[in-house]
Design an enzyme around this catalytic site. Sequence first.
Site, PDB file in Angstrom:
ATOM      1  CG  ASP A 279      -2.008  -1.019   1.167  1.00 11.32           C
ATOM      2  OD1 ASP A 279      -2.359  -1.438   0.047  1.00 11.32           O
ATOM      3  OD2 ASP A 279      -2.511  -1.415   2.234  1.00 11.32           O
TER       4      ASP A 279
ATOM      5  CG  ASP B 140     -12.332  -2.646   0.108  1.00 12.63           C
ATOM      6  OD1 ASP B 140     -11.479  -3.541  -0.004  1.00 12.63           O
ATOM      7  OD2 ASP B 140     -12.140  -1.471  -0.251  1.00 12.63           O
TER       8      ASP B 140
END
Length: 262
Positions: free
Chosen positions: A11, A130
């Site tokens: 990330d 998600d």
Amino acid sequence: MLTRRIIPCLDVIRNRVTKGVKFQNNIDLGDPVEMAARYYEDGCDELVVYDITASAEGRKTDLDMVARVARAVRIPFAVGGGVSSVADMEKILLAGAEKVSVNTLAVSNPEVIREGAKAFGAQCIVLGMDPVRTEDTAKCPSGYEITVRGFRNRTGMDAVEWARRAEELGAGEIVVNSVDADGTRAGFELTITRLIADAVGVPVVASGGAGCPGHLRDAFVEGHADAAIVAGMLHTGDYTIASIKRALAEQGVPVRRTDLLP
């Protein structure tokens, strides 16, 4: 028997790898190209690089970073963040990535999956999702609702139904990142992983919650995942790709290159 893939996740915020818990309290961990090269040398099967603030900041993916990662590794890697069109996908692929991950964009414009798959092939289009648990099973029969923008917005979309639709549109792979488990290192959310893996015919990647090799074994055996994303357990130095693969092989999980590992 098909081998199971181990995929480190980087990330990235402003050219630095970061890690948080449930998308919050992120800390700086290092240079993405150096970390990608290290994990590649250690024997990872693929990589995924998320430019996690690109969309929120209204900018495109950092193509220079993508190109530098491509020069540093000789394995497939996916890139997500800052993608708003098929033209953006093309630029990422031309920079050296093998796959492009879409999440919020796909929810707002599902046809981009079809357009991307038609232009570059389904194998290049990854749907990231998600999901979060919900008690509103009238709206979301699976018990899991799709969220977007880093869990900030609920969509009212059922996770399993969305996975099936994305496959029909042409997604070649689906990454199931559990918001409830993200960064906790307490184990993957096996129920939603298995529900989606059993509902679609494309590879499913478990993401969110890996803390030890046993968690990956559970994702593969109980969650029916084809691959698993790891982050914190690697970034902290508690485990290496090699040590994870050795442990999985000892538990009977097929992994690549075990014969080359020390």
